[in-house]
Design a protein around this motif. Sequence first.
Motif, PDB file in Angstrom:
ATOM      1  N   ASP A   1      -7.595  16.008  11.286  1.00  0.00           N
ATOM      2  CA  ASP A   1      -8.705  16.960  11.352  1.00  0.00           C
ATOM      3  C   ASP A   1     -10.045  16.300  11.063  1.00  0.00           C
ATOM      4  N   ALA A   2     -10.040  14.999  10.790  1.00  0.00           N
ATOM      5  CA  ALA A   2     -11.262  14.249  10.523  1.00  0.00           C
ATOM      6  C   ALA A   2     -11.117  12.864  11.135  1.00  0.00           C
ATOM      7  N   SER A   3     -12.224  12.227  11.413  1.00  0.00           N
ATOM      8  CA  SER A   3     -12.177  10.896  12.021  1.00  0.00           C
ATOM      9  C   SER A   3     -11.744   9.867  10.986  1.00  0.00           C
ATOM     10  N   PRO A   4     -11.121   8.763  11.419  1.00  0.00           N
ATOM     11  CA  PRO A   4     -10.795   7.678  10.480  1.00  0.00           C
ATOM     12  C   PRO A   4     -12.020   7.195   9.715  1.00  0.00           C
ATOM     13  N   GLN A   5     -13.181   7.198  10.363  1.00  0.00           N
ATOM     14  CA  GLN A   5     -14.405   6.752   9.692  1.00  0.00           C
ATOM     15  C   GLN A   5     -14.785   7.679   8.540  1.00  0.00           C
ATOM     16  N   ALA A   6     -14.633   8.993   8.755  1.00  0.00           N
ATOM     17  CA  ALA A   6     -14.952   9.954   7.698  1.00  0.00           C
ATOM     18  C   ALA A   6     -13.986   9.823   6.525  1.00  0.00           C
TER      19      ALA A   6
ATOM     20  N   GLU B   1     -13.587   2.993  -0.476  1.00  0.00           N
ATOM     21  CA  GLU B   1     -13.216   1.579  -0.524  1.00  0.00           C
ATOM     22  C   GLU B   1     -13.833   0.869   0.678  1.00  0.00           C
ATOM     23  N   PRO B   2     -15.080   0.407   0.563  1.00  0.00           N
ATOM     24  CA  PRO B   2     -15.800  -0.178   1.702  1.00  0.00           C
ATOM     25  C   PRO B   2     -15.089  -1.365   2.346  1.00  0.00           C
ATOM     26  N   ASP B   3     -14.336  -2.134   1.567  1.00  0.00           N
ATOM     27  CA  ASP B   3     -13.692  -3.331   2.103  1.00  0.00           C
ATOM     28  C   ASP B   3     -12.373  -3.041   2.818  1.00  0.00           C
ATOM     29  N   LEU B   4     -11.917  -1.814   2.756  1.00  0.00           N
ATOM     30  CA  LEU B   4     -10.641  -1.461   3.370  1.00  0.00           C
ATOM     31  C   LEU B   4     -10.819  -1.183   4.856  1.00  0.00           C
ATOM     32  N   ASP B   5      -9.852  -1.627   5.663  1.00  0.00           N
ATOM     33  CA  ASP B   5      -9.865  -1.342   7.090  1.00  0.00           C
ATOM     34  C   ASP B   5      -9.868   0.168   7.334  1.00  0.00           C
ATOM     35  N   VAL B   6     -10.656   0.604   8.308  1.00  0.00           N
ATOM     36  CA  VAL B   6     -10.829   2.030   8.584  1.00  0.00           C
ATOM     37  C   VAL B   6      -9.501   2.711   8.894  1.00  0.00           C
ATOM     38  N   HIS B   7      -8.685   2.101   9.733  1.00  0.00           N
ATOM     39  CA  HIS B   7      -7.430   2.739  10.127  1.00  0.00           C
ATOM     40  C   HIS B   7      -6.394   2.723   9.005  1.00  0.00           C
ATOM     41  N   THR B   8      -6.478   1.735   8.118  1.00  0.00           N
ATOM     42  CA  THR B   8      -5.603   1.746   6.942  1.00  0.00           C
ATOM     43  C   THR B   8      -6.000   2.877   6.007  1.00  0.00           C
ATOM     44  N   ALA B   9      -7.310   3.083   5.835  1.00  0.00           N
ATOM     45  CA  ALA B   9      -7.785   4.184   4.994  1.00  0.00           C
ATOM     46  C   ALA B   9      -7.276   5.521   5.522  1.00  0.00           C
ATOM     47  N   ALA B  10      -7.400   5.743   6.826  1.00  0.00           N
ATOM     48  CA  ALA B  10      -6.896   6.989   7.413  1.00  0.00           C
ATOM     49  C   ALA B  10      -5.382   7.071   7.275  1.00  0.00           C
ATOM     50  N   GLY B  11      -4.717   5.926   7.408  1.00  0.00           N
ATOM     51  CA  GLY B  11      -3.269   5.880   7.272  1.00  0.00           C
ATOM     52  C   GLY B  11      -2.788   6.289   5.906  1.00  0.00           C
ATOM     53  N   LEU B  12      -3.578   6.022   4.880  1.00  0.00           N
ATOM     54  CA  LEU B  12      -3.198   6.421   3.522  1.00  0.00           C
ATOM     55  C   LEU B  12      -3.189   7.940   3.378  1.00  0.00           C
ATOM     56  N   TYR B  13      -4.125   8.609   4.022  1.00  0.00           N
ATOM     57  CA  TYR B  13      -4.103  10.079   4.043  1.00  0.00           C
ATOM     58  C   TYR B  13      -2.859  10.569   4.778  1.00  0.00           C
ATOM     59  N   VAL B  14      -2.552   9.930   5.909  1.00  0.00           N
ATOM     60  CA  VAL B  14      -1.360  10.297   6.674  1.00  0.00           C
ATOM     61  C   VAL B  14      -0.109  10.116   5.819  1.00  0.00           C
ATOM     62  N   ALA B  15      -0.010   8.975   5.133  1.00  0.00           N
ATOM     63  CA  ALA B  15       1.155   8.696   4.293  1.00  0.00           C
ATOM     64  C   ALA B  15       1.309   9.748   3.206  1.00  0.00           C
ATOM     65  N   ALA B  16       0.192  10.167   2.620  1.00  0.00           N
ATOM     66  CA  ALA B  16       0.239  11.187   1.566  1.00  0.00           C
ATOM     67  C   ALA B  16       0.809  12.493   2.114  1.00  0.00           C
ATOM     68  N   VAL B  17       0.319  12.929   3.278  1.00  0.00           N
ATOM     69  CA  VAL B  17       0.783  14.178   3.876  1.00  0.00           C
ATOM     70  C   VAL B  17       2.238  14.064   4.310  1.00  0.00           C
ATOM     71  N   ARG B  18       2.586  12.947   4.922  1.00  0.00           N
ATOM     72  CA  ARG B  18       3.961  12.745   5.391  1.00  0.00           C
ATOM     73  C   ARG B  18       4.949  12.728   4.231  1.00  0.00           C
ATOM     74  N   GLU B  19       4.611  12.029   3.163  1.00  0.00           N
ATOM     75  CA  GLU B  19       5.525  11.898   2.029  1.00  0.00           C
ATOM     76  C   GLU B  19       5.706  13.214   1.280  1.00  0.00           C
TER      77      GLU B  19
ATOM     78  N   ALA C   1       0.842  -1.204   0.000  1.00  0.00           N
ATOM     79  CA  ALA C   1       0.000   0.000   0.000  1.00  0.00           C
ATOM     80  C   ALA C   1       0.873   1.248   0.000  1.00  0.00           C
ATOM     81  N   SER C   2       0.489   2.223  -0.813  1.00  0.00           N
ATOM     82  CA  SER C   2       1.243   3.470  -0.891  1.00  0.00           C
ATOM     83  C   SER C   2       0.311   4.612  -1.269  1.00  0.00           C
ATOM     84  N   ALA C   3       0.830   5.828  -1.168  1.00  0.00           N
ATOM     85  CA  ALA C   3       0.032   7.024  -1.469  1.00  0.00           C
ATOM     86  C   ALA C   3       0.854   8.002  -2.287  1.00  0.00           C
ATOM     87  N   THR C   4       0.199   8.643  -3.226  1.00  0.00           N
ATOM     88  CA  THR C   4       0.838   9.626  -4.104  1.00  0.00           C
ATOM     89  C   THR C   4       0.004  10.903  -4.114  1.00  0.00           C
ATOM     90  N   VAL C   5       0.673  12.044  -4.172  1.00  0.00           N
ATOM     91  CA  VAL C   5      -0.016  13.334  -4.184  1.00  0.00           C
ATOM     92  C   VAL C   5       0.230  14.037  -5.519  1.00  0.00           C
TER      93      VAL C   5
END
Length: 298
Positions: free
Chosen positions: A68-73, A80-98, A14-18
């Motif tokens: 600034d938003a909940s992992p659920q939001a 991606e309904p099948d994706l784990d909630v915390h992984t989904a939030a983590g992808l946003y984190v990865a995008a900002v961090r990278e 899993a990875s994120a691109t901006v």
Amino acid sequence: MQLNSEVITTPPRASATVVLLRDVPQKGLEVFLLRRHTASAVWGGVYVFPGGKLDEADCTPDLHAHLDASPQALHSALGEPDLDVHTAAGLYVAAVREVLEECGVLYARLHDSQALAHDAAQRQHWQHALHGGQAFVDVLQSAGLRVDTQHLAPWSRWITPLQPSVTNKRFDTRFFIAVLPPGQHPIHDNIEAIDSVWLSPREALDRYWAGGLPLAPPQIMTLVSLLSHSCTTDVLNCAKQQTPALILPEPFDDEGVRTLCYPGDPRHSVAQRAMPGPTRLRFVAGRFEPVGGFEDFL
């Protein structure tokens, strides 16, 4: 490039691109591209969008407390309904961090402020801290920062084929659209990236075709997807109104020519198109190009 008959059995990373965008007066929409260091294991020497792998730490509650938003939001926004909630939030984190680590742009604000953190010297300090091995959560905690995910809009999802094409490594990459914050000016870090450039999508494709801007297929097709948009507002409105396209390229050998096809192509397992532009790219004379030449991009 010969077609490799082997199948990669390991799951994609899993990875994120901006896809960093800005508006330029009298010129219109521009996109930011970094040139990977020639020694990079993946896409060495190629111009890409800032991004990188999802870290386990990106998915932790300690770090999500600074969002600034909940992992659920964020999970709901990613689509991606099948994706784990915390992984989904983590992808946003990865995008900002990278994007902070690779080009010094930060989507965060002080907890007690409505303004994005834009002091260049301070951002560079945080960038160097990440390069030095400091955990992102520690940077956020020590500086009193809240990650501003609302400036990121999911655009597409690219999954590397099971059959090796350009690399033997597989990635499951979420592409986010983000407008450059006012007062911030990205620059390559001279560590992972050795050059950077702002170009309109058409200029980038023109330079690629002329041989002056090496690009990978996901970057090529993303630039094509931006051609019809005149400004950042237009792109963001489009992103909010669509489900991010899922793109799993399928490689095949076309009379000895390495070829990638995309959803909507007669050879692809998915009949419905996922994006504008050509439905296949052929590896000819050291680059990927559409069957009908440059005009197929347009």
